[in-house]
Design an enzyme around this catalytic site. Structure first.
Site, PDB file in Angstrom:
ATOM      1  N   SER A  68       0.759  -1.096  -0.073  1.00  0.00           N
ATOM      2  CA  SER A  68       0.105   0.054  -0.078  1.00  0.00           C
ATOM      3  C   SER A  68       0.740   1.382  -0.178  1.00  0.00           C
ATOM      4  CB  SER A  68      -0.817  -0.009   1.240  1.00  0.00           C
ATOM      5  OG  SER A  68      -1.400   1.360   1.701  1.00  0.00           O
ATOM      6  N   TYR A 117      -1.894  -0.021  10.484  1.00  0.00           N
ATOM      7  CA  TYR A 117      -2.402  -0.863   9.246  1.00  0.00           C
ATOM      8  C   TYR A 117      -1.314  -0.615   8.328  1.00  0.00           C
ATOM      9  CZ  TYR A 117      -3.944  -0.949   4.290  1.00  0.00           C
ATOM     10  OH  TYR A 117      -3.689  -1.375   3.037  1.00  0.00           O
ATOM     11  N   LYS A 170       1.929  -3.242   6.650  1.00  0.00           N
ATOM     12  CA  LYS A 170       2.467  -3.306   5.238  1.00  0.00           C
ATOM     13  C   LYS A 170       3.993  -3.136   5.217  1.00  0.00           C
ATOM     14  CE  LYS A 170      -1.604  -4.177   3.412  1.00  0.00           C
ATOM     15  NZ  LYS A 170      -1.927  -5.524   2.698  1.00  0.00           N
TER      16      LYS A 170
END
Ligand code: WQD
Length: 334
Positions: free
Chosen positions: A124, A149, A153
């Site tokens: 991402s 989050y 990644k």
């Protein structure tokens, strides 16, 4: 060629499965429906005429992973499975670190056991943190991620890079998505998150069909064209095609390759709202609200490397993004 897709009934996973099947790949899916629905498998069948082999279960569970590799000659893996709500990750970080990291480590350990070392990972743009300069380029030094989050990644990118460094047989492609929006032209699959949407487009969709009264625009005082946040929105079908291209090039990869998957064009929140209204002839009432914690003003990609090395470029424009989104949510309403 048999491809194992973790999280294959999710938003990006399901669109990628459709592209894989339509391009002759045999697909095996593992999903626990934590953020998707079983009927997506029927929709994939309706679109492609093929019902991919499916295993219900958790990507952290090495027994089911072993069962899948025992029962299928897997050539490559596309790893989507993971939690992805930025706001939720701030509230329950341990849930995100455990799920996203343990699922990836378990998957790679079992891949190793079965000598399958080809993986495309769903990363991402959040790994860049708050952009120091734009457009974002793959070789840029990564910034400080602004939520757990995004941190998962970044950690997974590092795990896969270290794995590839330790064993040269591993071929790894990391795909950094910008802002996925839109839906398949059939209107059968798209993004319909459980609960109140975090992301802009699903929120606009629910306002447009009257499920939510109005959109809160988080800040109109950013240093951007109209004061609202600017993002690189990319049609999910273009994103899915990017995975196909990555898979086709995976065997030529030496170690790890990283690609931005974006359009290179930034649109503001107000531009998204206005385009959605005009293209779909529907009103999207909104109110200006305070800035959202962790948001950056602008973020958009330089995706020239994906064009140069994968022969991939986003083709679908903003009109198709907003019209396919509206068609999908109307179909969900029935
Ligand atoms: C976009 C713009 C908001 C909701 C996140 C993840 C990223 C990726 C995409 C997974 C911003 C504004 C939003 C709303 C608003 N996900 N907004 N009102 O934060 O750019 O990226 O989702 O990979 O990793 O970080 O996307 O859609 O939440 O926000 O005004 O109700 O819309 O401020 O400017 P974001 P978003």
């Amino acid at each position: 060629m048999k491809v194992f897709v973790t999280g294959g009934t999710g938003y990006i996973g399901s669109h990628t499965v459709v592209e894989l099947i339509e391009n002759g790949y045999e697909v095996v899916i593992l999903d626990n429906f934590s953020n998707s629905k079983p009927e997506v498998l029927d929709y994939i069948y309706k679109i492609t005429g093929v019902k991919p082999k499916f295993y219900e279960g958790d990507c952290c569970d090495k027994e089911i992973l072993r069962k899948i590799f025992k029962e299928n000659e897997i050539d490559s893996v596309i790893h989507f499975a993971g939690f992805k709500a930025v706001g939720e990750s701030v509230q329950v970080p341990l849930k995100y670190y455990r799920n996203n990291l343990v699922s990836t480590i378990s998957l790679c350990e079992v891949m190793n056991e079965f000598n399958c070392k080809n993986i495309v990972f769903s990363s991402s743009a959040t790994v860049y943190g708050d952009p120091k300069e734009l457009p974002l380029k793959e070789q840029m030094e990564l910034g400080k991620t602004t939520n757990p989050y995004g941190t998962t990644k970044a950690y997974i990118e590092r795990i896969l890079s270290d794995l590839s460094f330790s064993d040269k047989e591993w071929k790894v492609i990391l795909l950094r998505y910008f802002n996925p929006v839109g839906a398949h032209s059939s209107g059968l699959i798209g993004e319909n998150p459980n609960g109140t949407p975090n992301n802009l487009m699903p929120y606009i969709m629910k306002v447009a069909i009257g499920e939510l009264p109005y959109l809160n625009i988080f800040g109109d005082d950013y240093d951007t064209k109209d004061g609202t946040g600017v993002r690189d929105y990319i049609h999910v079908v273009d994103l899915a095609k990017g995975h196909l291209k990555a898979l086709e090039h995976l065997e030529d990869v030496e170690g790890v390759k990283i690609y931005n998957l974006g359009t290179g064009v930034g649109y503001s929140v107000l531009e998204m709202v206005k385009t959605f209204e005009e293209v779909n002839n529907v009103k999207v009432p909104y109110k200006i609200a305070p800035r959202r914690e962790g948001d950056v003003a602008s973020c958009y990609a330089d995706s020239s490397l994906a064009l140069k090395e994968l022969g991939w470029k986003a083709k679908l424009g903003l009109e198709e993004m907003v019209s396919s989104s509206y068609k999908f949510i109307l179909g969900q309403k029935k």
